[in-house]
Structure formats: C-alpha cells, structure tokens
Scaffold this motif. Structure first.
Motif, short mmCIF file in Angstrom:
data_model
loop_
_atom_site.label_atom_id
_atom_site.label_comp_id
_atom_site.label_asym_id
_atom_site.label_seq_id
_atom_site.Cartn_x
_atom_site.Cartn_y
_atom_site.Cartn_z
N HIS A 4 -0.57 -18.70 -9.80
CA HIS A 4 0.76 -18.33 -9.34
C HIS A 4 1.08 -19.13 -8.07
O HIS A 4 0.17 -19.42 -7.27
N ASP A 119 8.70 -22.80 -10.48
CA ASP A 119 8.00 -21.51 -10.47
C ASP A 119 8.08 -20.85 -9.11
O ASP A 119 8.23 -19.63 -8.99
N SER A 123 9.80 -17.33 -8.37
CA SER A 123 8.99 -16.25 -7.80
C SER A 123 9.62 -15.70 -6.53
O SER A 123 9.65 -14.48 -6.31
N ARG A 127 11.34 -11.90 -5.82
CA ARG A 127 10.94 -11.02 -4.71
C ARG A 127 12.12 -10.66 -3.82
O ARG A 127 11.94 -10.05 -2.77
N ASP A 217 2.23 -13.08 -13.05
CA ASP A 217 1.47 -12.81 -11.83
C ASP A 217 0.42 -11.76 -12.15
O ASP A 217 0.65 -10.56 -11.97
#
Length: 247
Positions: A4, A119, A123, A127, A217
């Motif tokens: 990740h 990515d 990500s 969040r 993840d």
C-alpha cells in the motif's frame, strides 16, 4: 505482495529515522545495500543512481572536506597544512555521517521512484484528504523522478543537435545552463497544463467525491505501519535521551 502507498511511505520514513538514530556504520551499509538491491528488482536503478549521485556527491564531499580537515577533536593526525589537519577521527566521523545520509537519501529516493501516484492519490482521497491537496502531495513525492526523466530527454535532444556535454567538470558546468533553462520552462509550462487538467476533472469542486480506483489495504499492512511508526518514535526518543544524558 503489493505494498500500500502508506506502507511504502511508512517503511521509507521509519528506515531513515532508525538509521539516523542508530548511528551505526554496519546498519547504514546494510540499508544502502538493501536499497540498491530493491532498486534493481524494481527496474529503477539507473534513474535512482543518477538522482542519488546529483544529491549525494556534493554533500559527501562537503562532509569529508569539513570534518576530514577541520575536526577539532582529532588527535591522530595523518597530514597537516596550516590550520587544516587530516585526522583519523575526522575521517571516521565524516564516513559515519556520509553513510547515514546516503542510507536515508537512498530509501527515500527508492520510495519516490517506486510508489504509485494514482494509488497514493486515491488512498489519500479515501482518507478524507482534499483531492487537490492529495495530488500536490503525491506530485511532490515524485518531483525528483520527473525532473530526472525530463532532464535526460533534454540532454539527449541537445546532444542530437551537436551540444557536447561529456568531458571535464568545467565543460559540464558550462553546458548545465543550456539544460537548466529548458528544464525550468518545461516544468512551468507543464504546471499550467496540469492545473487546467485538474480543473477540467473537478478537483477544485465542492462536495463529496467518489473514486473508481480501489486500493487494497490488508490488515497486516495496517499493523505493520503502526509498528514501523512506533519503532521510529521510540528510536527518536532513545536517541534524544542519550544526547541529553551525555550533555
């Protein structure tokens, strides 16, 4: 196993902190060797070597000049020219700091050359980070690889036109300005193009956003990131405590 983006960042940052805090020559050399092997495995060894050379060569030379010649605690003098003294202690101190610095730079470069920008942006957006800020952060991490690639293209184009860049240091320094100007202009032009593309894709729009890109993840990687961050924090506290006790 695909890492990740947050795991890659945590591993690179924690390794740099742990290597600096440990101040161990064998550990620094081991980190350098591991970063070199991983760069070969990732197929980025040439680009990473060029970037590392541009960063580390002047820094390492300055360390050896400063501490190798003007180390006040040096007792075993190898050579002396007036106030300048080459001492064993100064060379050892410079070697230790150079390996620590090289290890930190190499792991951070490896992360920037191998991390997936799409990515990372996805990500960060997942969040709750604003899409524009996520893109700026991801672009910052990959700025050096982008500059290295662009500089290589400019150099090849100028060599095809007859510009001689190979040779001694002074010739390279003279030819550098012929590369720096088109590099800066191309980066400024690309910044405007990217800004227009981001606006066209609604990066500045309000409201909730969705993403078609799902970055897995696994729980193991989340726990690994926590362990890495705690280890880096503990190493920093121990190092600061040792410095405080020593002073």
């Amino acid at each position: 196993m695909q890492l990740h983006p947050f795991t890659s960042l945590a591993a690179a940052g924690s390794t740099a902190v742990l290597t600096t805090a440990a101040a161990s020559l064998p550990l620094s050399l081991a980190v350098i060797a591991a970063a070199a092997c991983l760069s070969v495995a990732g197929g980025v060894e040439r680009r990473m070597a060029a970037a590392a050379a541009g960063i580390l060569v002047p820094l390492v030379l300055s360390l050896f000049i400063l501490h190798g010649l003007f180390f006040p605690e040096g007792a075993a003098v190898l050579a002396q020219w007036g106030p300048a003294r080459v001492t064993v202690e100064g060379l050892q101190f410079a070697l230790d700091r150079a390996t620590q610095l090289s290890a930190s730079v190499l792991v951070l470069l490896l992360c920037s050359f191998t991390i997936s920008v799409p990515d990372l942006v996805a990500s960060l957006s997942a969040r709750g980070v604003h899409a524009r800020f996520a893109f700026v952060l991801a672009s910052t991490l990959t700025l050096l690889p982008a500059i290295t690639t662009r500089l290589g293209r400019i150099r090849h184009a100028q060599e095809a036109r007859g510009l001689v860049i190979t040779g001694g240091v002074f010739r390279r320094m003279t030819a550098f300005r012929w590369q720096a100007v088109p590099l800066v202009l191309s980066l400024v032009d690309e910044a405007g193009t990217r800004a227009a593309a981001l606006e066209a894709r609604g990066f500045g729009g309000p409201g909730a956003r969705t993403s078609y890109r799902e970055v897995p993840d696994p729980p193991f990687q989340r726990r690994l990131r926590l362990v890495l961050l705690l280890a880096a924090a503990a190493a920093t506290v121990v190092r600061l405590g040792q410095s405080w006790v020593g002073s």
